[in-house]
Each structure stands twice: as structure tokens, then as C-alpha cells.
Design a protein around this motif. Structure first.
Motif, PDB file in Angstrom:
ATOM      1  N   GLY A 106       6.566   9.836  -1.259  1.00  0.00           N
ATOM      2  CA  GLY A 106       5.202  10.245  -1.566  1.00  0.00           C
ATOM      3  C   GLY A 106       4.842  10.018  -3.026  1.00  0.00           C
ATOM      4  N   PHE A 107       5.838  10.029  -3.902  1.00  0.00           N
ATOM      5  CA  PHE A 107       5.615   9.730  -5.315  1.00  0.00           C
ATOM      6  C   PHE A 107       5.492   8.223  -5.564  1.00  0.00           C
ATOM      7  N   GLY A 108       5.832   7.427  -4.529  1.00  0.00           N
ATOM      8  CA  GLY A 108       5.807   5.981  -4.705  1.00  0.00           C
ATOM      9  C   GLY A 108       7.169   5.352  -4.914  1.00  0.00           C
ATOM     10  N   VAL A 109       8.237   6.148  -4.778  1.00  0.00           N
ATOM     11  CA  VAL A 109       9.592   5.632  -4.926  1.00  0.00           C
ATOM     12  C   VAL A 109      10.030   4.966  -3.627  1.00  0.00           C
ATOM     13  N   ARG A 110      10.613   3.782  -3.716  1.00  0.00           N
ATOM     14  CA  ARG A 110      11.195   3.160  -2.537  1.00  0.00           C
ATOM     15  C   ARG A 110      12.642   3.631  -2.426  1.00  0.00           C
ATOM     16  N   VAL A 111      12.950   4.400  -1.390  1.00  0.00           N
ATOM     17  CA  VAL A 111      14.273   4.974  -1.210  1.00  0.00           C
ATOM     18  C   VAL A 111      15.037   4.156  -0.178  1.00  0.00           C
ATOM     19  N   ILE A 112      16.186   3.658  -0.563  1.00  0.00           N
ATOM     20  CA  ILE A 112      17.040   2.867   0.323  1.00  0.00           C
ATOM     21  C   ILE A 112      18.337   3.637   0.527  1.00  0.00           C
ATOM     22  N   ARG A 113      18.650   3.967   1.768  1.00  0.00           N
ATOM     23  CA  ARG A 113      19.813   4.794   2.075  1.00  0.00           C
ATOM     24  C   ARG A 113      21.050   3.933   2.252  1.00  0.00           C
ATOM     25  N   GLU A 114      21.505   3.385   1.142  1.00  0.00           N
ATOM     26  CA  GLU A 114      22.699   2.548   1.115  1.00  0.00           C
ATOM     27  C   GLU A 114      23.443   2.799  -0.198  1.00  0.00           C
ATOM     28  N   TYR A 115      24.748   2.567  -0.175  1.00  0.00           N
ATOM     29  CA  TYR A 115      25.515   2.529  -1.410  1.00  0.00           C
ATOM     30  C   TYR A 115      25.271   1.188  -2.086  1.00  0.00           C
ATOM     31  N   GLY A 116      25.420   1.163  -3.403  1.00  0.00           N
ATOM     32  CA  GLY A 116      25.180  -0.075  -4.122  1.00  0.00           C
ATOM     33  C   GLY A 116      26.363  -0.481  -4.968  1.00  0.00           C
ATOM     34  N   GLU A 117      26.455  -1.790  -5.242  1.00  0.00           N
ATOM     35  CA  GLU A 117      27.450  -2.287  -6.185  1.00  0.00           C
ATOM     36  C   GLU A 117      26.860  -3.452  -6.964  1.00  0.00           C
ATOM     37  N   PHE A 118      27.213  -3.530  -8.237  1.00  0.00           N
ATOM     38  CA  PHE A 118      26.684  -4.574  -9.104  1.00  0.00           C
ATOM     39  C   PHE A 118      27.226  -5.945  -8.710  1.00  0.00           C
ATOM     40  N   THR A 119      26.347  -6.938  -8.808  1.00  0.00           N
ATOM     41  CA  THR A 119      26.765  -8.329  -8.655  1.00  0.00           C
ATOM     42  C   THR A 119      26.543  -9.113  -9.950  1.00  0.00           C
ATOM     43  N   SER A 120      25.744  -8.570 -10.854  1.00  0.00           N
ATOM     44  CA  SER A 120      25.527  -9.172 -12.170  1.00  0.00           C
ATOM     45  C   SER A 120      25.005  -8.082 -13.106  1.00  0.00           C
ATOM     46  N   LYS A 121      24.598  -8.469 -14.309  1.00  0.00           N
ATOM     47  CA  LYS A 121      24.177  -7.487 -15.304  1.00  0.00           C
ATOM     48  C   LYS A 121      22.900  -6.749 -14.917  1.00  0.00           C
ATOM     49  N   ASP A 122      22.089  -7.334 -14.066  1.00  0.00           N
ATOM     50  CA  ASP A 122      20.827  -6.678 -13.705  1.00  0.00           C
ATOM     51  C   ASP A 122      20.558  -6.662 -12.210  1.00  0.00           C
ATOM     52  N   THR A 123      21.583  -6.889 -11.415  1.00  0.00           N
ATOM     53  CA  THR A 123      21.401  -6.991  -9.968  1.00  0.00           C
ATOM     54  C   THR A 123      22.438  -6.160  -9.226  1.00  0.00           C
ATOM     55  N   VAL A 124      21.967  -5.489  -8.170  1.00  0.00           N
ATOM     56  CA  VAL A 124      22.824  -4.633  -7.358  1.00  0.00           C
ATOM     57  C   VAL A 124      22.619  -4.996  -5.897  1.00  0.00           C
ATOM     58  N   LYS A 125      23.707  -5.108  -5.155  1.00  0.00           N
ATOM     59  CA  LYS A 125      23.651  -5.347  -3.715  1.00  0.00           C
ATOM     60  C   LYS A 125      23.844  -4.010  -3.012  1.00  0.00           C
ATOM     61  N   ALA A 126      22.970  -3.734  -2.019  1.00  0.00           N
ATOM     62  CA  ALA A 126      23.052  -2.496  -1.253  1.00  0.00           C
ATOM     63  C   ALA A 126      22.714  -2.805   0.195  1.00  0.00           C
ATOM     64  N   GLY A 127      23.721  -2.859   1.053  1.00  0.00           N
ATOM     65  CA  GLY A 127      23.476  -3.211   2.447  1.00  0.00           C
ATOM     66  C   GLY A 127      22.855  -4.586   2.548  1.00  0.00           C
ATOM     67  N   ASP A 128      21.700  -4.662   3.185  1.00  0.00           N
ATOM     68  CA  ASP A 128      21.008  -5.939   3.355  1.00  0.00           C
ATOM     69  C   ASP A 128      19.984  -6.190   2.251  1.00  0.00           C
ATOM     70  N   TYR A 129      20.133  -5.510   1.122  1.00  0.00           N
ATOM     71  CA  TYR A 129      19.178  -5.651   0.022  1.00  0.00           C
ATOM     72  C   TYR A 129      19.887  -6.157  -1.237  1.00  0.00           C
ATOM     73  N   GLU A 130      19.170  -6.983  -1.967  1.00  0.00           N
ATOM     74  CA  GLU A 130      19.612  -7.413  -3.297  1.00  0.00           C
ATOM     75  C   GLU A 130      18.506  -7.037  -4.274  1.00  0.00           C
TER      76      GLU A 130
END
Length: 473
Positions: A106-130
Motif C-alpha cells: 500500500g505504501f508502493g513497495v514491491r515485496v518479493i517473497r524470496e531469499y536473495g543473493e548477490f551476483t554483482s556489485k549492484d545486482t541480486v538474484k531472488a528466485g525468478d527475479y534479477e
């Protein structure tokens, strides 16, 4: 795989992460949040909230046994341990909507229910999302540390993550660890009818001022909690209902085992190496600006930043990050004004330096310790609140630390937290008029203890008064 670009990526929906997300999104930033487990993090689900709810249940039971001084006939309470746990989960469920995915969306935050891990200095992979972000905030918190005690992995045990799901009251709870979590759970279970033994490898409540800690330990022992110190666990064996802990100070048997020896920061699975982020077992290495010392696109807050591990510190860190990463303003965190409390009965509260720390930093001759016994407070007397103590460490007229043991110490510490945060003088406390009779007068009496020697034991003051009295009409 869906690729997302955003202003802020927040890893972890605990107290700190949620605070950053709410502030940043409502200010207009594009925010993505990752949470692979429960919204609200450890504090809501396994820590601050459920522990205080269980303590409250224990307090109600204890009150039924201790009414004699008030003319109320004591009775043995009939405790339903399962119903007490229902109360715990009702409290969690009541607070949970404030931390829910729906609220933050409701605040405008996109919430993704996945764990994440870094793939580079500014990128994180989480499930089917980069997700690629301008700034990334690591707010992954911490979990219970399970020490490598021989036999423990083959023995049934509880931590703060599953003790609140236990429905059958332990006959005899063994607690390994005499820190705040261990002592809170020990008192709660003792008051709810369990026999309790706390096993501590060093000193119980060892991070607190020893004089303050002793007040609380004496109360717990008086209620029947067995506290064994200098007892390092060396071997653990047993099955459900029959646990044995062998230590350097004896062997102890019980029916259930709670391990409460500390916290482990949750950063191991983030693949921080891929982001060039330096870290160790205490957390991400950050500067005062909470930015990674090796990757300025990455911040860490709360437990993940190392140092003190408190929910309110994570909230404070969130404010620093919002100012820096959202508004582009310089902001640095400090810790000398951060209070904390242990919610035993009586409570312990601390802000700034303890007496020993103040003397070490400033020298014994430069530190005045203002003391006041809280059982001299009229409200405490009226409520039979028991023995307590406040110690305020003062340097050049300003408080640099305060330690309190007593009823509502966690509330009383607020005045000293404000004073230290705002560099106030002791005169500001003594000049404050407080309602009578209240426990808050304890703080003013501590300030009076600082000024009294200067006023009533000074020969100079006495000479001035005699001179004035001779000349007054």
C-alpha cells in the motif's frame, strides 16, 4: 527471469528493513523488498514481541502468589501453559498487520517473497527475479547461535525460534546462557510453574553493571530460579523429557533444553563476495555512514551491521539510511545514546557507559557516580516494588551513562537517553518538575544526588549563605 531496476533494494523485512521501505517509498523512491521467510523478522515472530507476551503471562501468575503485603490472600494459580502460548500468538497476530506485505504494498513497495543473493556489485538474484538497484540495504538480522557443544546436535533442544511453539509446560527447563534472553525465559517459565536451571559459562548478565545485575539475579534466585555460573557446557545427552548437561561446574538434569547463548548474523547466504562486500562473523563491515567499506552501493543496518543487536537500533539505522540513500544528505550513526533493557522483574536498563566503562575512559577522578536507591521512592514503597538502584555517570556536569535496576527501568531510562542524545546537563534533569508520586522521580533524585554534595557539603556555599543572611533585611 524477470529483470527489475529500482532505486532501493532492501534485503530483509525485519524492523530496520521495513522502516527504510516505508520511509523511502512514501518519499517517492522506487523500492523493492525481499523477504524469504516471515514479514516482521525475528522481533515480531521469535524475539521481542513473543518474549514480552510470555513474561506478561508469568507476571499475572506471580501476582496471584504475592498479594500478602497488600492484604490479598495468596493463592496458587492454575496455569494453562498452552493458553499462555495462545496469548503469545494472539499478540503476534495483533501486531502482524503493521508489518504485513499488504500494508507495505500500500505504501508502493514491491515485496518479493524470496531469499536473495548477490551476483554483482549492484545486482541480486531472488528466485525468478534479477534486481539491479542504485542502492542495496542488507537488513537480514540475526538468528540464534548454536554452539558446537558435543552431543547437542543429537539432543532435542529449543531456541527462541521454536520455544514459543512448545505447548506442553516443561517440568524442568535447562537454559544454557545467562544473558538477557536466557534470564527472561527463565523467569517467565519459573512463574508459569516450571522448575528452571540456568547454566552460564561465565557470569550471568555479564554485560551489565555487576551491582545492577546482582539485584536482578537475587530476585530470580529468590523466586526459585537456579542460576549456576562458571559452568561451561562440555557435553549434552538425552531424549525428549530426559536431558543431561555436563559442565565444568557439575552435571544438571532436566526435561527440556533451551539454548540461548547469543546471536549469529544472517549474512552467510548472501554471496557477499560477488558484490565485493567485506564481512566477518559479526556482520558487514561498514563505516559510520553504514555503507560497506568496500562497496559504497551497499548499506547494512541493524544486526547485519555488527555491533549492538537491538530492534530500536535497527530503526535508528533506518533513519540514517533514508537520509543518505533517499535524500542524499550526509548522515552518520553513533551508539553512545542507544539505550537497552532486559525485561526481567525487576528490569535492567542501560544507556551510555557503565561505571567501569566511564572510569576507564575518563579516569576515576573525573567521574562522579550519582546513586539513588529506588526503594526510597514513595511510589515504589506504595507498590511494594522491591529493591532497585540507579547509577548515573557524570563527567563535567553532563551524564555519560546511566544504569538502572528496578520496576519499569526500561521506561525510566528514556530521560537519560534523551539527555545523552542531546548533550544535556544534569541541571536540565534537576530543573524538571515531575508529578508526585511517580517512579520517574527516581531520575530527579539521581540528579539531586549529583548536586547535593556541591550544595550541602561545601564550605564555600555555607560561607556565602551566612554572609547573605547577615545582610538580608
Amino acid at each position: 527471469m524477470e529483470k527489475i531496476k529500482t532505486d532501493l533494494l532492501i534485503i530483509g523485512a525485519g524492523s530496520g528493513g521495513l522502516s527504510v521501505a516505508a520511509g523511502a517509498a512514501q518519499m517517492g523512491a522506487d523500492v523493492v523488498m525481499l523477504e524469504g521467510h516471515k514479514m516482521g523478522g525475528d522481533c515480531l515472530n521469535y524475539g521481542c514481541v513473543p518474549s514480552k507476551a510470555l513474561l506478561a503471562a508469568g507476571k499475572q501468575a506471580h501476582a496471584m502468589e504475592t498479594g500478602q503485603p497488600f492484604g490479598v490472600t495468596p493463592v496458587m494459580p492454575e496455569v494453562s501453559y498452552a493458553a499462555a502460548k495462545d496469548h503469545v500468538h494472539n499478540v503476534i497476530d495483533t501486531i502482524a498487520p503493521m508489518d504485513s506485505q499488504e500494508r507495505f504494498e500500500g505504501f508502493g513497495v514491491r515485496v518479493i517473497r524470496e531469499y536473495g543473493e548477490f551476483t554483482s556489485k549492484d545486482t541480486v538474484k531472488a528466485g525468478d527475479y534479477e534486481i539491479t538497484a542504485r542502492r542495496i540495504i542488507v537488513a537480514t538480522g540475526s538468528g540464534p547461535f548454536v554452539p558446537p557443544i558435543p552431543g547437542l546436535e543429537d539432543t532435542p533442544y529449543y531456541t527462541n525460534e521454536n520455544i514459543f511453539d512448545l505447548r506442553d509446560k516443561p517440568d524442568h527447563l535447562l537454559v544454557i546462557g545467562g544473558g538477557p534472553i536466557g534470564m527472561e525465559m527463565a523467569q517467565a517459565h519459573r512463574r508459569l510453574g516450571s522448575k528452571v536451571t540456568v547454566i552460564e559459562g561465565a557470569k550471568a548478565l555479564g554485560k551489565d553493571d555487576p551491582e545492577i545485575a546482582e539485584i536482578v539475579l537475587n530476585r530470580l534466585r529468590g523466586e526459585g530460579v537456579e542460576v549456576v555460573e562458571d559452568a561451561k557446557a562440555e557435553n549434552i545427552t538425552g531424549t525428549d523429557g530426559d536431558i543431561t548437561v555436563e559442565t565444568t561446574n557439575g552435571t544438571f538434569k532436566g526435561t527440556h533444553l533451551l539454548v540461548a547463548v547469543g546471536r549469529k548474523v544472517n549474512v552467510d547466504k548472501l554471496n557477499l563476495e560477488a558484490a565485493g562486500v567485506k564481512y566477518d562473523r559479526s556482520g558487514v563491515k561498514v563505516g559510520a555512514d553504514l555503507k560497506s567499506v568496500t562497496n559504497k552501493k551497499v548499506y547494512a543496518i541493524g544486526d547485519a551491521a555488527g555491533g549492538l543487536q537491538f530492534t530500536h537500533l535497527a530503526g535508528y539505522h533506518a533513519g540514517i539510511v533514508v537520509r543518505s540513500a533517499v535524500l542524499g544528505l550526509p548522515a552518520k550513526a553513533k551508539t553512545d545514546h542507544i539505550p537497552w533493557a532486559t525485561y526481567t522483574d525487576p528490569e535492567i536498563a542501560q544507556v551510555g557507559l557503565t561505571e567501569a566503562q566511564a572510569i576507564k575512559k575518563y579516569g576515576k577522578m573525573n567521574v562522579f557516580v550519582a546513586r539513588y536507591e529506588t526503594d526510597e521512592n514513595d511510589r515504589a514503597v506504595a507498590e511494594n516494588a522491591g529493591h532497585g538502584l540507579i547509577k548515573v555517570m557524570v563527567v563535567k556536569g553532563r551524564p555519560v551513562g546511566a544504569s538502572i535496576a528496578g520496576k519499569h527501568a526500561g521506561e525510566l531510562i528514556a530521560m537519560w537517553a534523551m539527555a545523552i542524545a542531546n548533550n544535556m546537563k544534569m541541571s536540565a534533569i534537576s530543573a524538571t518538575v515531575l508529578p508526585y508520586p511517580t517512579l520517574s522521580e527516581i531520575n530527579k533524585r539521581a540528579a539531586s544526588a549529583y548536586f547535593s554534595p556541591k550544595l550541602f557539603e561545601s564550605d564555600t556555599v555555607k560561607r556565602i549563605v551566612r554572609f547573605v543572611q547577615r545582610w538580608l533585611p
